[in-house]
Design an enzyme around this catalytic site. Sequence first.
Site, short mmCIF file in Angstrom:
data_model
loop_
_atom_site.label_atom_id
_atom_site.label_comp_id
_atom_site.label_asym_id
_atom_site.label_seq_id
_atom_site.Cartn_x
_atom_site.Cartn_y
_atom_site.Cartn_z
CB SER A 1 -0.89 0.01 1.26
OG SER A 1 -1.55 1.25 1.41
CE1 TYR B 1 -3.68 -2.32 5.28
CE2 TYR B 1 -2.93 -0.10 4.73
CZ TYR B 1 -3.44 -1.32 4.34
OH TYR B 1 -3.71 -1.56 3.01
#
Length: 251
Positions: A142, A155
């Site tokens: 990501s 995350y």
Amino acid sequence: MSLNGKIAIVTGAAGGIGSAISRELHAQGASVAIADLRADAAKHLAEELNTLRPGSAIAVGVDISSTEDAAAAVDAVRSGLGEVDILVNNAGIDKIERFTDSTPDSWRKIIDVNLLGTITMTRAVLDPMLERGSGRLINIASDAGRVGSSGEVVYSATKGGVIAFTKALAREVAAKGVTSNCICPGPTDTALLGQVAEFSEKLYQGLSRAIPMRRIGQPVDIAPAVAFLAGDGAAFITGQTLSVSGGLTMN
């Protein structure tokens, strides 16, 4: 570009990005193992793909945070389709919240799936790839792992770890004909982005405005990049991180 005769595993394959990747690899000729914790959803997608090309997809229920489960899933793919040529580590979870509101239990779940799950699945497929002198490892990280993201601190840390893992492994396996690359989606229309909107509508709108292409990404925007890295045209590309973000992040 053709993936005819290739066998791929996609984790988190029943979700938005995962299902788009699975469909794209299948459209390019690969046989695809739909690997997901949600076994019923995986079965549904495998049935859809098999209507297009019978015997070209199987569903595999798997908890990638479990070493034993991951190994059993890979064995099931070998029995059902054959030896794995392509692994797409797409499965991931998150909980949108401020770091000061998060808990150790939440940290562990995110780390176990996003980082350790990627490592575990990779290890489960790697030895035969090295023996054959060919293989494609593609990790879905990501842009949060590159630049950080508010409300996604742990995350972001796991995705940064996936990027580093991808690069370090690429150095170890390059001489054996195995490539290891990473794709970093920007804000993409998935259930996770829905969490962002629930957490902060202002943050969600800010993301939309910040993307130079002036739109949120769609899962189908990610899939072709994966197919490219899986194919012969990417044989001399390894250790790379490709952002698919509409220009939100630029190297």
